[in-house]
Design an enzyme around this catalytic site. Structure first.
Site, short mmCIF file in Angstrom:
data_model
loop_
_atom_site.label_atom_id
_atom_site.label_comp_id
_atom_site.label_asym_id
_atom_site.label_seq_id
_atom_site.Cartn_x
_atom_site.Cartn_y
_atom_site.Cartn_z
N SER A 121 32.70 -1.48 25.98
CA SER A 121 31.28 -1.85 25.99
C SER A 121 31.02 -2.99 26.94
O SER A 121 29.89 -3.20 27.36
CB SER A 121 30.82 -2.34 24.62
N HIS A 142 30.71 5.36 28.35
CA HIS A 142 30.32 4.53 27.21
C HIS A 142 29.44 5.31 26.25
O HIS A 142 28.25 5.53 26.51
CB HIS A 142 29.59 3.28 27.72
N GLU A 154 26.61 6.21 28.96
CA GLU A 154 26.53 5.46 30.21
C GLU A 154 27.82 5.76 30.99
O GLU A 154 28.92 5.50 30.50
CB GLU A 154 26.40 3.96 29.94
N ASN A 192 23.28 -2.47 26.57
CA ASN A 192 23.67 -3.72 25.94
C ASN A 192 23.15 -4.93 26.70
O ASN A 192 22.78 -5.94 26.11
CB ASN A 192 25.19 -3.81 25.82
P1 NAD Z 1 37.86 0.19 16.05
O1 NAD Z 1 38.54 -1.09 15.77
O2 NAD Z 1 37.00 0.80 14.99
O3 NAD Z 1 38.91 1.31 16.50
C1 NAD Z 1 39.98 1.09 17.37
C2 NAD Z 1 41.13 2.04 16.98
O4 NAD Z 1 42.11 1.97 17.99
C3 NAD Z 1 41.79 1.64 15.67
O5 NAD Z 1 41.79 2.76 14.81
C4 NAD Z 1 43.20 1.26 16.09
O6 NAD Z 1 44.18 1.63 15.14
C5 NAD Z 1 43.38 2.06 17.37
N1 NAD Z 1 44.38 1.52 18.28
C6 NAD Z 1 44.72 0.24 18.49
N2 NAD Z 1 45.73 0.19 19.41
C7 NAD Z 1 46.01 1.45 19.77
C8 NAD Z 1 46.95 2.02 20.64
N3 NAD Z 1 47.80 1.28 21.36
N4 NAD Z 1 47.01 3.37 20.75
C9 NAD Z 1 46.17 4.15 20.03
N5 NAD Z 1 45.25 3.65 19.17
C10 NAD Z 1 45.17 2.31 19.05
O7 NAD Z 1 36.98 -0.08 17.37
P2 NAD Z 1 35.69 0.71 17.89
O8 NAD Z 1 34.47 0.08 17.34
O9 NAD Z 1 35.89 2.17 17.74
O10 NAD Z 1 35.72 0.34 19.44
C11 NAD Z 1 36.55 1.01 20.36
C12 NAD Z 1 36.03 0.82 21.78
O11 NAD Z 1 34.73 1.36 21.88
C13 NAD Z 1 35.92 -0.63 22.19
O12 NAD Z 1 36.20 -0.73 23.56
C14 NAD Z 1 34.44 -0.95 21.95
O13 NAD Z 1 33.97 -1.99 22.75
C15 NAD Z 1 33.83 0.37 22.35
N6 NAD Z 1 32.50 0.64 21.75
C16 NAD Z 1 32.20 0.28 20.46
C17 NAD Z 1 30.96 0.59 19.94
C18 NAD Z 1 30.59 0.21 18.51
O14 NAD Z 1 29.41 0.21 18.16
N7 NAD Z 1 31.54 -0.07 17.64
C19 NAD Z 1 30.01 1.29 20.71
C20 NAD Z 1 30.37 1.69 22.00
C21 NAD Z 1 31.61 1.36 22.52
#
Ligand code: NAD
Length: 591
Positions: A121, A142, A154, A192
């Site tokens: 993000s 994104h 995005e 964002n």
């Molecule tokens: P999250 O913490 O819910 O999920 C991350 C997952 O990745 C976890 O299940 C973890 O176990 C796994 N993980 C960690 N290390 C790993 C590895 N080496 N190999 C495989 N899996 C691994 O986080 P999220 O909210 O899903 O965010 C993930 C990405 O998406 C981030 O970059 C975030 O900025 C982006 N994002 C988040 C949102 C939101 O609203 N939460 C929206 C858009 C983008």
């Protein structure tokens, strides 16, 4: 011809990864999903089963489709199982080191033609791309949360992303049923970058006790049609995530408006992360629960504890759009209304306008004919303020001119009975100026209605430093009587809604002016990505660019915040006479 994808890899099955996996599989693609351990796989699988199960119960897919969808997903704890896929997206936590390591590994595992994407993000996609031997194949994709629901993607190109890769990814997004917008690699991208300045501003207002959390949120829902208020949204996003995004944006922009509000850091340190921890700006029934429960700062069942003044007869000063709308609202709610215009002809026209509006409502079946007649029977026209001697409340709604308003308040001070509440509907002048024109500043309050008054539910009740507490309580009570939702705030430029809305609209203009994205793409990003009722440019064209510029100037002059300075492009459009829909040309042309 865009390339065909048959199997894709998703790394990380958390909030976003699980949703993204579902989106891919739903459109018929095979997915290899990678997590760190079996427990995380089970959690991710559970999430996808639950989400697709809900789709079945809502009739969006049938059970055999669900089985097929789940059957197309293969789970693994080994990145090397991605060797045969055509496209990989990572959705691991937002840490540059972790993501960089994954890109370095993927570079060795998959073939050189495979596209590598990040769902980041706020981190730099360029930074991630240079971890690989082929930065041209790295791109940002994104998705928005929840990925199966939100329509925007995005697509972030770096300065070296190959054009073919961008085309293939946008075609893939189309195939997934998403709307792609292609933009450069800048912190916050479109959505964002525009959203978080606004959220941060709302957090600052809360921190400064400018308005309560409930009122800040209600203001944006009822005054701007947003699906959620800013503080509830921060709780949903997670305050730690919001802090990281703001901090990254601030480091890149050095714009003070992005410097995270100190209250965010304090709440994070205290473990108040929002919904996920059960408490943020609001308190929730349990961690991850959307249900808000009462806590120490919840207002007492919204009833005022103070005695209020009795309001039966209302005087409205003015005959324009706002005045006639307000007369209609009061008369419909059963109050006696005296409306005063500068001449009998003007005031008769105003009453006719109310009659036409009530007729329309009756015609559409929204109002009984008898109720229309009763409402009209409660309206009396006058050309003299002297008739206001026994009204309980006056609402002044004349032109936005301070000298005219001060003159009216001075006259009302001479005429009105003691204890009458004197209100102004000004949207940009200080309410205290009207109060200071009287010898009874405690009785003066702002009642900022929104246009069209009969439709819009919100009223901002503005207290000055002199307003008596029972006058504020009375104003709130009156709003409830007439079916409006009152929010209370201090006497600052823009009150709540305009102060939160216009700096965001101005940021959108600056983004356009900086050639980061087109007006079309910015509108799409905010509408589809943030579920706002309108994109910023569509809204600016509706409001009128001259009106918008005037509000932005007022905000800038009061707060002297460099980020509030109106974008030169807006000034130029106004100078050129492109004022929006009303002149047929604004940010867009209207025929
Ligand atoms: P999250 O913490 O819910 O999920 C991350 C997952 O990745 C976890 O299940 C973890 O176990 C796994 N993980 C960690 N290390 C790993 C590895 N080496 N190999 C495989 N899996 C691994 O986080 P999220 O909210 O899903 O965010 C993930 C990405 O998406 C981030 O970059 C975030 O900025 C982006 N994002 C988040 C949102 C939101 O609203 N939460 C929206 C858009 C983008």
């Amino acid at each position: 011809m865009a390339r065909e994808f048959s199997t894709v890899g998703v790394v990380g099955l958390g909030t976003m990864g699980a949703g993204i996996t579902e989106v891919f599989s739903r459109s018929g693609l095979g997915v290899v999903a990678v997590e760190v351990d079996d427990e995380s796989i089970e959690r991710g699988r559970g999430h996808i089963e639950h989400s697709t199960g809900r789709a079945v119960s809502r009739g969006k897919i049938d059970e055999s489709e669900q089985r097929a969808l789940l059957g197309r997903i293969r789970y693994t704890t080994s990145l090397s199982d991605l060797s045969g896929v055509d496209f990989v997206i990572e959705a691991v936590p937002e840490h540059l080191d972790l993501k960089s390591e994954i890109f370095r590994e993927l570079d060795h595992i998959v073939g050189p033609e495979v596209i590598l994407a990040s769902n980041t993000s706020s981190l730099s996609v360029t930074e991630l791309s240079v971890q690989t031997g082929g930065p041209g194949r790295v791109i940002g994709v994104h998705f928005f949360n929840p990925a199966p629901v939100m329509g925007l993607v995005e697509v972030v190109r770096t300065v070296v992303t190959e054009p073919g890769v961008i085309d293939d990814v946008t075609a893939l997004a189309d195939k997934l049923g998403k709307t792609p917008v292609v933009i450069g690699d800048r912190a916050g991208f479109i959505a964002n970058a525009l959203l978080f300045g606004y959220l941060n501003h709302a957090a600052r207002m809360y921190e400064q006790h400018y308005a309560s959390r409930e009122d800040l949120d209600a203001a944006m829902r009822f005054g701007a049609g947003y699906p959620m208020g800013p503080l509830a949204l921060l709780d949903l996003i997670g305050l730690d995530t919001a802090y990281e995004i703001l901090d990254t944006m601030y480091r890149q922009s050095r714009d003070r408006l992005h410097a995270p509000a100190p209250v965010l850091k304090q709440m994070i340190t205290a473990g108040l992360l929002g919904r996920k921890s059960g408490r943020g700006f609001y308190t929730y029934e349990a961690p991850d629960s959307p249900k808000v429960v009462a806590d120490g700062i919840t207002p007492s069942t919204d009833g005022e504890i103070l005695e209020t003044r009795t309001v039966r007869r209302v005087g409205v000063v003015g005959t324009g759009t706002m005045a006639t709308g307000i007369v209609e609202v009061f008369a419909k709610a059963g109050l006696e209304v005296l409306v005063r215009g500068r001449s009998s002809a003007k005031v008769d026209d105003a009453v006719s306008a109310v009659r036409r509006s009530l007729d329309k409502a009756a015609h559409r079946g929204k109002l009984e004919e008898a109720d229309r007649d009763a409402a009209l029977g409660r309206i009396t026209a006058t050309a003299s303020l002297d008739d206001f001697s026994d009204v309980d409340l006056v609402v002044e709604a004349v032109a936005e001119d301070l000298e005219v308003k001060r003159g009216i308040f001075a006259t009302l001070d001479d005429i009105c009975k003691p204890g009458a509440v004197l209100a102004t509907t000004t949207s940009s002048l200080p309410v205290v100026e009207c109060a200071a024109a009287t010898a009874r500043p405690g009785d003066v309050v702002g009642l900022h209605f929104f246009n069209p008054a009969p439709v819009m539910k919100l009223v901002e009740v503005v207290h000055t430093i002199s307003t008596a507490p029972d006058v504020v309580a009375t104003a709130r009570e009156v709003c409830r009587t007439i079916g409006k939702h009152p929010v209370t705030c201090g006497d600052r430029a823009g009150f709540i809604v305009n102060a939160l809305l216009f700096p965001y609209l101005n940021d959108a203009v600056k983004m356009l002016e900086g050639h980061y994205a087109s007006a079309e793409d910015i509108d799409t990003a905010m509408k589809v990505g943030c579920s706002l009722p309108m994109g910023p440019f569509a809204l600016l064209d509706v409001v009128g660019l001259d009106v918008s510029l005037a509000i932005e100037r007022t905000l800038y002059l009061e707060f002297r915040e460099p980020g509030f300075a109106p974008a030169p492009l807006l000034e130029h459009l106004v100078t050129a006479g492109r004022l929006g829909r009303k002149t047929g040309k604004g940010f867009r042309d209207y025929s």
